[in-house]
Design a protein around this motif. Sequence first.
Motif, mmCIF file in Angstrom:
data_model
loop_
_atom_site.group_PDB
_atom_site.id
_atom_site.type_symbol
_atom_site.label_atom_id
_atom_site.label_comp_id
_atom_site.label_asym_id
_atom_site.label_seq_id
_atom_site.Cartn_x
_atom_site.Cartn_y
_atom_site.Cartn_z
ATOM 1 N N LEU A 502 -44.066 -28.527 6.548
ATOM 2 C CA LEU A 502 -44.125 -27.303 5.759
ATOM 3 C C LEU A 502 -42.581 -26.960 5.402
ATOM 4 O O LEU A 502 -42.544 -26.179 4.354
ATOM 5 N N CYS A 503 -41.613 -27.637 6.212
ATOM 6 C CA CYS A 503 -40.442 -27.096 5.660
ATOM 7 C C CYS A 503 -39.880 -28.297 4.904
ATOM 8 O O CYS A 503 -38.617 -28.299 4.497
ATOM 9 N N SER A 504 -40.698 -29.092 4.054
ATOM 10 C CA SER A 504 -40.026 -30.431 3.648
ATOM 11 C C SER A 504 -39.585 -29.874 2.035
ATOM 12 O O SER A 504 -39.082 -30.704 1.440
ATOM 13 N N SER A 505 -40.088 -28.726 1.752
ATOM 14 C CA SER A 505 -39.573 -28.325 0.272
ATOM 15 C C SER A 505 -39.698 -26.754 0.494
ATOM 16 O O SER A 505 -40.482 -25.934 1.264
ATOM 17 N N LEU A 506 -38.995 -26.256 -0.354
ATOM 18 C CA LEU A 506 -38.835 -24.525 -0.589
ATOM 19 C C LEU A 506 -40.191 -24.004 -1.085
ATOM 20 O O LEU A 506 -40.781 -23.182 -0.643
ATOM 21 N N GLN A 507 -40.872 -24.975 -1.685
ATOM 22 C CA GLN A 507 -42.417 -24.467 -2.486
ATOM 23 C C GLN A 507 -43.286 -24.256 -1.223
ATOM 24 O O GLN A 507 -43.793 -23.232 -1.040
ATOM 25 N N ARG A 508 -43.335 -25.277 -0.366
ATOM 26 C CA ARG A 508 -44.115 -25.353 0.693
ATOM 27 C C ARG A 508 -43.816 -24.091 1.477
ATOM 28 O O ARG A 508 -44.699 -23.623 2.239
ATOM 29 N N LEU A 509 -42.419 -24.238 1.889
ATOM 30 C CA LEU A 509 -42.112 -23.126 2.683
ATOM 31 C C LEU A 509 -42.418 -21.735 2.366
ATOM 32 O O LEU A 509 -42.735 -20.856 3.077
ATOM 33 N N ALA A 510 -42.198 -21.506 0.977
ATOM 34 C CA ALA A 510 -42.387 -20.132 0.389
ATOM 35 C C ALA A 510 -44.073 -19.799 0.518
ATOM 36 O O ALA A 510 -44.075 -18.549 0.833
ATOM 37 N N LEU A 511 -44.972 -20.379 0.325
ATOM 38 C CA LEU A 511 -46.227 -20.488 0.289
ATOM 39 C C LEU A 511 -46.576 -20.229 1.885
ATOM 40 O O LEU A 511 -47.504 -19.386 1.861
ATOM 41 N N GLY A 512 -46.103 -20.847 2.712
ATOM 42 C CA GLY A 512 -46.474 -20.909 4.390
ATOM 43 C C GLY A 512 -46.049 -19.403 4.752
ATOM 44 O O GLY A 512 -46.500 -18.817 5.524
ATOM 45 N N TYR A 513 -44.633 -18.960 4.127
ATOM 46 C CA TYR A 513 -44.067 -17.698 4.688
ATOM 47 C C TYR A 513 -44.965 -16.601 4.079
ATOM 48 O O TYR A 513 -45.418 -15.757 4.851
ATOM 49 N N VAL A 514 -45.508 -16.588 2.731
ATOM 50 C CA VAL A 514 -46.089 -15.481 2.395
ATOM 51 C C VAL A 514 -47.458 -15.570 3.012
ATOM 52 O O VAL A 514 -48.086 -14.449 3.155
ATOM 53 N N GLN A 515 -48.085 -16.718 3.275
ATOM 54 C CA GLN A 515 -49.319 -16.793 3.900
ATOM 55 C C GLN A 515 -49.389 -16.101 5.306
ATOM 56 O O GLN A 515 -50.157 -15.275 5.761
ATOM 57 N N ALA A 516 -48.196 -16.561 5.885
ATOM 58 C CA ALA A 516 -47.947 -15.912 7.303
ATOM 59 C C ALA A 516 -48.001 -14.431 7.313
ATOM 60 O O ALA A 516 -48.488 -13.471 8.034
ATOM 61 N N PHE A 517 -47.113 -13.902 6.499
ATOM 62 C CA PHE A 517 -46.898 -12.514 6.564
ATOM 63 C C PHE A 517 -47.968 -11.567 5.882
ATOM 64 O O PHE A 517 -48.295 -10.472 6.325
ATOM 65 N N GLU A 518 -48.895 -12.168 5.083
ATOM 66 C CA GLU A 518 -50.061 -11.466 4.541
ATOM 67 C C GLU A 518 -51.131 -11.505 5.608
ATOM 68 O O GLU A 518 -51.912 -10.312 5.938
ATOM 69 N N GLN A 519 -51.271 -12.650 6.526
ATOM 70 C CA GLN A 519 -52.365 -12.490 7.645
ATOM 71 C C GLN A 519 -51.706 -11.364 8.841
ATOM 72 O O GLN A 519 -52.446 -10.583 9.117
ATOM 73 N N TRP A 520 -50.334 -11.392 8.808
ATOM 74 C CA TRP A 520 -49.697 -10.394 9.874
ATOM 75 C C TRP A 520 -49.986 -8.941 9.471
ATOM 76 O O TRP A 520 -50.427 -8.269 10.209
ATOM 77 N N GLN A 521 -49.886 -8.771 8.039
ATOM 78 C CA GLN A 521 -49.972 -7.452 7.704
ATOM 79 C C GLN A 521 -51.438 -6.891 7.588
ATOM 80 O O GLN A 521 -51.685 -5.685 8.123
ATOM 81 N N ARG A 522 -52.314 -7.866 7.351
ATOM 82 C CA ARG A 522 -53.642 -7.712 7.451
ATOM 83 C C ARG A 522 -54.152 -7.301 8.820
ATOM 84 O O ARG A 522 -54.884 -6.087 9.091
ATOM 85 N N GLN A 523 -53.755 -8.066 9.895
ATOM 86 C CA GLN A 523 -53.901 -7.948 11.295
ATOM 87 C C GLN A 523 -53.186 -6.495 12.001
ATOM 88 O O GLN A 523 -53.979 -5.837 12.698
#
Length: 620
Positions: A502-523
């Motif tokens: 996940l942390c191997s590139s800023l691209q992967r990290l950015a996508l993972g970060y957005v995915q995590a917060f979108e799930q959090w806000q839905r919940q």
Amino acid sequence: MPTPPSELAKAMASAYHAGEMEHVVALAAQSPETGEADESTLLWLGLAQQASHRYEQAALTFRRLAQMQPEVSAYWNNLALACRQSGDAAASEQAFLTARSLAPGDAEVLYNLGLLYIEQRRWLLARESLMEAVDLSPHFIEARLQAAHACHVCGDNNSQEAMLAGAIDWPPQPAEQALILAAMLAAQGDPDAALRTLARAELPPGPAADTMRLRLATQRAALHERSNRLDLAREELRKLPLSTLDLLPPDAQYARAEGWSAHAALAMRAADHAGAATLYQRVLALALDEQSQAGAAFGLAAACDRQGRHGEAWLALQVAHAAQLDIARDVLPELLAPDSQPLQMASSSVSRADYESWCPLPSPSALQSPVFVVGFPRSGTTLLEQMLDAHPDFRSMDERAFVHELIEGMELVGQRYPEDLASLTRMEADQLRAVYFRRVDRVLPERGQYRLVDKNPLNMLCLPMIRRLFPEARIILCLRHPCDVLLSCYMQPFRSPAFMVLCSSLQRLALGYVQAFEQWQRQVEALAPHVLEWRYESVVSHFDDHVARLGQFLGVADASPMARFAEHARNKGFISTPSYAQVTQGIHPRAVNRWHAYRDHFEPVLPILRPLIERLGYTA
């Protein structure tokens, strides 16, 4: 007249047990050169060849035995060992697999096969074989240790802890194994047990003992530094000055690299960033294994960053992540697929309608429930955890994945998560809470006297489980500028293979970060939990106000002890997260807007992050 085979075998056995391997080999030459060699004679010859490092000859001898008696598992096992020692890994694996098929209940065969897989860095197969050996022979300590090592590399913390249960009572280990065992015990949060393991380590014979003493001292220094016991760390380092490391022989490269790294870590703690950078560069120049390369490159990046050498820091980070990707590829190659999902829990959601269909269940009060500290890693969760732990009413248990494990437990018994939360019975919910608290009690036996703090950043992805079992729990979401979070994650040597990827590139990290917060806000919208947002930048600028606000949210009359978290962290000792050193230094603004120095690297991912940055109240 040639010696009869039975007499010859007896003589060879006697010489073997006397340690006279050359005599065994000489006696074997008296065996008649016929197509029907005596089985016992061949056995003693093969064992003597192995013991005297004639591995290729031993492999030929044991192959003859295996062909003579193909149903004898031991001959295949010995053939496999000889092939492994001679460097023929493919033949070794095939022979081990044959031995296993003939004797599936032989723990020794499974152990040896597991060791071969470790040498080949086939970690999942190693874990499987070694854990099977332990299942067959629970008191096989060597198998338990190596199984724990494979679990450690695979990020399987639960199985690692199970394999190391009772390790403090194991007999003294050979020094090489003691180093591995101590590293794992420290990772489990028991540095004192790790130090006891090192103190009892058995040194090898001959000149190798001197090198091993240095390695043991190095690991003691690293353990003390990791536990914020800097005076003890410096005392250990006085036993291995840089001049001594420089004079080590060429075959002691690992001792040299470990010593340089320990000196570099102490140099960083003393703000000698240039000195630390020089030492990390020396380690990198040795070009050892990926773990050594990754650790040195991350250290070099931190040292360069502190000196404002941001371009060099970024180059070092690229080296570090390339090494970590190689590690992850050996463990879970599927994670490197373009469509892989390192944050698997981010796709599990409950809708508002689903939540309203949950049948009501009796549940603990807020005071009886844990306080959950969540947020994306590197958002200030460790700082907050230490603040809470500094208060006499609270106790934290370092970072544990107990909530994630409850979800895995549900799925193992055939329940769907989160769908089957709706139909949980009172008994099932009580059982899940009991499992959770049993695990907590192993870490915090005195838990009942305090309010529990469960700090695990990615529990933010487990909100449905938290809400179902502890609906009155107070949850604190740690926030920090997303770009600062991503930069900090990118600069950290995470041990989990999933996080390495996940942390191997800023691209992967950015996508993972957005995915995590979108799930959090839905919940949060669906489940309406009791949440306090804890914003790092605001805490830095208005610390006292936020401490008071935190105390009010938790119903604490006097929150002032929380302000003394830095002193508390220094006295606490081991803190498992990468922030173990930072939290001892108190509040400072250095980590705010740190990403600006690397803005050019963030420009390509800002379009991914910008909507969330604005939604969280930050600017890009």
